[in-house]
Scaffold this active site. Sequence first.
Site, short mmCIF file in Angstrom:
data_model
loop_
_atom_site.label_atom_id
_atom_site.label_comp_id
_atom_site.label_asym_id
_atom_site.label_seq_id
_atom_site.Cartn_x
_atom_site.Cartn_y
_atom_site.Cartn_z
N TRP A 109 -21.04 10.83 -19.82
CA TRP A 109 -21.46 10.91 -18.42
C TRP A 109 -22.83 11.57 -18.33
O TRP A 109 -23.16 12.44 -19.13
CB TRP A 109 -20.46 11.74 -17.61
CG TRP A 109 -19.07 11.20 -17.56
CD1 TRP A 109 -17.96 11.76 -18.13
CD2 TRP A 109 -18.61 10.01 -16.92
NE1 TRP A 109 -16.84 10.99 -17.88
CE2 TRP A 109 -17.22 9.91 -17.13
CE3 TRP A 109 -19.25 9.00 -16.17
CZ2 TRP A 109 -16.45 8.85 -16.63
CZ3 TRP A 109 -18.49 7.95 -15.67
CH2 TRP A 109 -17.10 7.88 -15.90
N TRP B 267 1.76 1.73 -3.52
CA TRP B 267 0.66 2.30 -4.32
C TRP B 267 0.67 3.83 -4.21
O TRP B 267 0.51 4.55 -5.19
CB TRP B 267 -0.70 1.78 -3.82
CG TRP B 267 -1.23 0.58 -4.54
CD1 TRP B 267 -1.31 -0.68 -4.06
CD2 TRP B 267 -1.77 0.53 -5.88
NE1 TRP B 267 -1.86 -1.52 -5.01
CE2 TRP B 267 -2.16 -0.81 -6.13
CE3 TRP B 267 -1.96 1.48 -6.88
CZ2 TRP B 267 -2.73 -1.22 -7.33
CZ3 TRP B 267 -2.54 1.09 -8.09
CH2 TRP B 267 -2.90 -0.25 -8.31
N TRP C 41 -9.93 7.40 -7.66
CA TRP C 41 -11.14 7.68 -8.44
C TRP C 41 -11.01 7.19 -9.87
O TRP C 41 -11.95 6.61 -10.43
CB TRP C 41 -11.48 9.18 -8.40
CG TRP C 41 -12.33 9.47 -7.21
CD1 TRP C 41 -11.92 9.90 -5.98
CD2 TRP C 41 -13.75 9.25 -7.11
NE1 TRP C 41 -12.99 9.98 -5.12
CE2 TRP C 41 -14.13 9.59 -5.78
CE3 TRP C 41 -14.73 8.81 -7.99
CZ2 TRP C 41 -15.45 9.49 -5.33
CZ3 TRP C 41 -16.05 8.73 -7.55
CH2 TRP C 41 -16.39 9.06 -6.24
N ASN D 192 -11.02 2.39 3.19
CA ASN D 192 -10.54 2.28 1.80
C ASN D 192 -11.41 1.39 0.92
O ASN D 192 -11.70 1.73 -0.22
CB ASN D 192 -9.09 1.78 1.76
CG ASN D 192 -8.53 1.87 0.35
OD1 ASN D 192 -8.53 2.93 -0.26
ND2 ASN D 192 -8.09 0.75 -0.19
N TRP E 32 -16.46 10.97 -12.82
CA TRP E 32 -15.59 10.73 -11.66
C TRP E 32 -15.06 12.03 -11.05
O TRP E 32 -14.77 12.10 -9.86
CB TRP E 32 -14.41 9.82 -12.05
CG TRP E 32 -13.53 10.36 -13.16
CD1 TRP E 32 -13.69 10.14 -14.50
CD2 TRP E 32 -12.38 11.20 -13.04
NE1 TRP E 32 -12.72 10.78 -15.22
CE2 TRP E 32 -11.88 11.44 -14.36
CE3 TRP E 32 -11.71 11.77 -11.96
CZ2 TRP E 32 -10.77 12.24 -14.60
CZ3 TRP E 32 -10.59 12.56 -12.21
CH2 TRP E 32 -10.13 12.79 -13.52
N GLU F 166 0.83 -1.21 0.00
CA GLU F 166 0.00 0.00 0.00
C GLU F 166 0.86 1.26 0.00
O GLU F 166 0.52 2.26 -0.63
CB GLU F 166 -0.95 0.00 1.21
CG GLU F 166 -2.05 -1.04 1.15
CD GLU F 166 -2.94 -0.90 -0.09
OE1 GLU F 166 -3.41 0.22 -0.36
OE2 GLU F 166 -3.14 -1.91 -0.78
#
Length: 481
Positions: free
Chosen positions: A310, A281, A386, A345, A363, A278
């Site tokens: 969208w 990341w 996102w 998360n 988004w 993590e």
Amino acid sequence: MQLIWLRSDLRQHDNTALAAAAARGPTVAVYLLSPQQWLEHDDAACKVDFWLRNLKELSNSLGELNIPLLIRTANHWDQAPAELLKLCRELKVEAVHVNEEYGVHESRRDAAVAETLQAEGIEFHSYLDQLLFKPGTVLTKTDTYFKVFSQFRKVCYERLHRSMPTLVKAPGKQATLKVDSDPIPDSVKGFATPSESLQALWPAGEEEARRRLDTFTDAQIEYYKSERDFPAKPGTSQLSAYLAAGVISPRQCLHAALQSNQGEFESGNVGAVTWINELLWREFYKHILVGYPRVSRHRAFRPETEALAWRDAPEELKAWQEARTGLPIIDAAMRQLLETGWMHNRLRMVVAMFLTKNLLIDWREGERFFMRHLIDGDLAANNGGWQWSSSTGTDSAPYFRIFNPLSQSEKFDSEGLFIKHWLPELAGLNKKEIHNPANLGGLFGVADYPSPIVNLSASRERALAAFKSLPSRTAMEGSDE
């Protein structure tokens, strides 16, 4: 005289720029309040409050080393060069020291400050500090930035095997200067002070960050892989806000995790390995910010997804924002965000997929809303998350993977404990009913809880059709998760 300009590095220990400044001579610290810029960046009021509270703690600890902390205002970052030059002249500063930051605006600001200071003969030094590896040093064989996390991680592992980033010693006490620290304001115009209950969840200061890290690596890291997806369990480190403000460093986190795992980061305790993953990341998304700057300009990482149709659905967006979707796991997660400045998360992914796939809302609306409420709001991580969830980003979820909020709820909150905590109006339902009260029907429904604002299966098909119609997308079979 040396000047350290503090930004997202609000700590005394393992602070590269601070140690470098102090090693060169008498040092003064400065922090610039930039409320207009923060508003433009959608920084949350609770995050600004957290910065101010951490500055108070830092001012005290630097004071013990006789390093004064000054507060200046550059309402907008355009004003930073002039404000810092003025201070440098006042204090006869020879060099300014900073830890690198990586957004487009941050890079521009630092370049402008460096140019202004150097024109006056003042040195400007910047250091790698909030990352383990300097952006531009972890590259593919063709010298480009990685787009896929697993390949990026592999190279990071190779680098870590060769040399581990070392911790930087905190500076020692310096002789008293004829400069007094400035008082730290309790609030900044444009940002409301959050509730005492929210503040109590996030005590300020390095000692608290260190305590959380020690508690996590001593007792919980072992179970991190098995418990981190369950929002009712204390399975995560709760360090994200401290990392975002730089109250603790990724190097400190890495060293503590390694210590708990006999120095291993690829084998041994699977919890420690997962947590280090993590941290990588987080690293990956910062490198993406530098390698593909369009992501910090509100652009999709995958250009072909800019053509997505969208929906403009303001009422549905509002229902999502206000925790009124009629889907308990979504509403409970959104209430957690609104009341604590933080969201678990796993639920960040669930609510993001619901907004971008089931509601087919851009988004960017979700990204902005999160930034305006998150105490750990971080451009790289928030944007990365996102775009991953909406299938517009790097290494993203394939567009046909659409989390079903009901099955996610049943899987990760099977007893309904998380839902009941945040939606007390549903506390009377049993563990089967609580995930989808709409199934109870009118007479037995929950009077003050709304019906679902969308049909999950129909909206899923709508999302698949929208993605399939994009250019250069190959149609694939759908799969639910």
